[in-house]
Scaffold this motif. Structure first.
Motif: not given
Length: 362
Positions: A133-136, A94-95, A107-108, A111
């Motif tokens: 997106a990946i978990y952020h 995650g980011i 960050a958004k 991700s």
């Protein structure tokens, strides 16, 4: 009639000191020992051990400090993504963005771009993102932008300033700890708080207004009035810090279901050409928008006087015709904002000459 099915942040923790729960939140989301969490942190905290020592690092996790002297750029997103891919053995777990609106937007965007091909500039617009997106996680350290709750990530690209607006943009988790905002300098506190106030004015006066956005907007507007008109600035006022954090959240929710307006459209032009930071840019523009938001501008001027804030003057005084045209092009490109502010026939009244006249006052 078809209604838009907007995503919301599914999980949020609110409370002073809640930053200490970050470790347990992330532990449940770690994919493997080779899949690190990447913490994007405002470099204002680089020498602030009080915050950085509390970031829960394990295994291959790392902190990337990011300067916020300039607004986030699309190429900056691409560089961060490339750096993460090159330095990690597996896709990150995650980011986590820790900072103000610029860091949260980065960050958004990062991700999203870890799971979507191409460059960040390809996704500037509405609903262009194909893959989740990946978990952020978003952790604001200043209140007002609404970036912690919005479905956009505002980026300056090679030929426009425009967000990645998508259902995959909002954070999976937000952590609202007002203690993290206690060291924000007064001018920054004001400019970012006014970003929130202007969100509310533009949402509540817009043609897109509905009962959903109105209920959030009115609450945020009332909190802003209390914080900026009834109180004087006090860096140790916990009540004000908590209320401004809530005003920011509600203001962001209000525009999620409606839209912003004239001040944001024109400040994007300033930001694209001159690099003006978002909060102060909104203030510079809004100061001249009595024609569109008479009550809101009057209240803004009252807040400005109460807190002894002096805005930069004459920033457009020496611009060439070409430079004015660049700003006008960027502003006019934000059609949903103008439609919300003026109505469907906005092009009849919002001419290039009109915008140039307004910019020349700034």
């Amino acid at each position: 009639m078809s209604y838009k099915n907007f995503p919301m942040v599914p999980r949020v923790i609110f409370g002073r000191g809640s930053f200490n729960q970050l470790d347990e939140i992330l532990a449940a989301k770690r994919l493997s020992v080779n899949a690190p969490f990447i913490f994007l942190v405002d470099d204002v905290f680089k020498n602030n051990n009080e915050l950085t020592s509390r970031i829960p690092l394990s295994y291959e996790d790392r902190i990337v400090f990011i300067s916020t002297k300039e607004e986030p750029k699309t190429y900056q997103v691409d560089e961060l993504v490339e750096d993460i891919i090159l330095k990690t053995k597996a896709q990150p777990s995650g980011i986590i963005g820790i900072g103000g609106g610029s860091i949260l937007d980065l960050a958004k965007a990062v991700s999203i771009m870890l799971t979507n091909e191409g460059e960040a500039k390809d996704y500037q617009g509405w609903d262009l993102v194909k893959n989740p997106a990946i978990y952020h996680v978003g952790i604001p350290t200043i209140s007002g932008t609404g970036a912690e709750v919005s479905r956009t990530t505002v980026l300056t690209g090679p030929d426009k300033k425009l967000g990645i607006n998508s259902d995959y943009t909002p954070f999976d988790q937000v952590l609202l700890d007002s203690e993290l905002t206690k060291d924000v300098p007064k001018a920054q506190w004001f400019y970012t708080g006014m970003d929130c106030f202007i969100h509310c004015v533009e949402s509540l006066k817009g043609s897109y207004l509905n009962a959903f956005s109105q209920s959030y907007g009115e609450k945020s507007f009332d909190l802003c009035k209390e914080i900026f008109l009834e109180k004087t600035y006090d860096a140790s006022d916990v009540d004000s810090q908590e209320k401004l954090m809530m005003a920011s959240w509600h203001g962001g929710m209000s525009i999620a279901y409606s839209q912003v307006g004239v001040a944001h459209a024109m400040s994007y032009g300033l930001s694209y050409l001159l690099g003006t930071k978002h909060g102060i840019g909104n203030c510079i523009v809004f100061d001249h928008l009595e024609e569109f938001y008479s009550e809101g501008v009057a209240m803004f001027k009252e807040m400005k006087a109460k807190h002894n804030i002096e805005l930069p003057q004459g920033i457009c005084a020496h611009l060439s015709d070409d430079e004015f045209n660049i700003m006008i092009d960027v502003a006019l490109g934000l059609e949903p904002l103008w439609e919300n502010a003026i109505g469907k026939n906005w092009k009849k009244t919002i001419t290039r000459e009109k915008l140039r006249g307004l910019y020349q006052k700034m």
